[in-house]
Design a protein around this motif. Sequence first.
Motif, short mmCIF file in Angstrom:
data_model
loop_
_atom_site.label_atom_id
_atom_site.label_comp_id
_atom_site.label_asym_id
_atom_site.label_seq_id
_atom_site.Cartn_x
_atom_site.Cartn_y
_atom_site.Cartn_z
N LEU A 1 -37.22 -64.71 -34.68
CA LEU A 1 -37.94 -65.88 -34.22
C LEU A 1 -38.17 -66.87 -35.36
O LEU A 1 -37.98 -68.08 -35.20
CB LEU A 1 -39.27 -65.48 -33.58
N ASP B 1 -34.33 -62.46 -26.00
CA ASP B 1 -35.14 -62.98 -24.91
C ASP B 1 -34.28 -63.04 -23.64
O ASP B 1 -33.27 -63.75 -23.60
CB ASP B 1 -35.64 -64.38 -25.28
N ARG C 1 -41.83 -68.41 -28.82
CA ARG C 1 -42.99 -67.55 -28.67
C ARG C 1 -42.49 -66.11 -28.72
O ARG C 1 -41.31 -65.85 -28.52
CB ARG C 1 -43.72 -67.85 -27.37
N PRO C 2 -43.37 -65.15 -29.03
CA PRO C 2 -42.91 -63.75 -29.01
C PRO C 2 -42.42 -63.38 -27.61
O PRO C 2 -43.00 -63.78 -26.61
CB PRO C 2 -44.18 -62.97 -29.38
N TRP C 3 -41.32 -62.64 -27.55
CA TRP C 3 -40.80 -62.18 -26.26
C TRP C 3 -40.58 -60.67 -26.31
O TRP C 3 -40.45 -60.08 -27.37
CB TRP C 3 -39.49 -62.89 -25.90
N THR C 4 -40.58 -60.06 -25.14
CA THR C 4 -40.23 -58.65 -25.03
C THR C 4 -38.72 -58.54 -24.99
O THR C 4 -38.09 -59.04 -24.05
CB THR C 4 -40.84 -58.03 -23.76
#
Length: 244
Positions: A104, A177, A141-144
């Motif tokens: 990221l 993502d 943004r942070p994603w799983t």
Amino acid sequence: MDEIKVVVAHQDRATLRVGDVFLKIDVDQANIDVEVEAMELVPVPTAQVLWRQPPVLALAALRGAPLGKLGGSANPSPAAWAAAGAALRKLHDAPLPRWPGRDLDALVTKLEAECELLVAEDVLPKDLVERNREVAQAALRPWTPAFTHGDLQIDHVFVEGDEVTGILDWSEAAQDDPLFDVATVTLGHEDHLPDLLAGYGDADLDVIRAWWSMRGLLNIRWLIAHGFDPYSPGCEVDVLKARM
């Protein structure tokens, strides 16, 4: 003797078609390693590997035709798009591959640099870059992580009737993502996004739009340098303009 058709060619890789065989040539064998391993792991249909002799990978042709073309039409039925969405959901629900995806922080840095160069080199108007940079923030943004294709262009998905017969070009598969895949396959075909999501399920539309902007901002200079035309109707520049 079948004639040789050049599917795509640039300084990094080339794909040739001879009859029902596709020959992929890549200067970086790590890309082919990823492609072969990913095709062995994914729970969706892919092309059959016929043989491999570095730097060449031979694949069998898929049944059917591409879902569509960037800058062109997308003719398959809503049911075919839904089937593509269902296949994509199955991929994203699969166990993760062993190798990671993009970082990221590195993505943020790359976006900053590309936006500056697009304006400095007069590739795109400043207001167009700034607006799409603003839209792209929703993707940062942070994603799983999910098992993603990584370059799911619309012409990499083959369908016959309402069935997905295969997905091509897995060299950029990774943990990433999942909405990047959703955005890539619908790039330039926003009108088919509801059909795709009918098979895929719920998704954050703001993030999908953000990835549309991100992909354009990050790729346009590369496309120009490699002989592609992102200014063609319906292609990357038009996608960016749609966000204004």
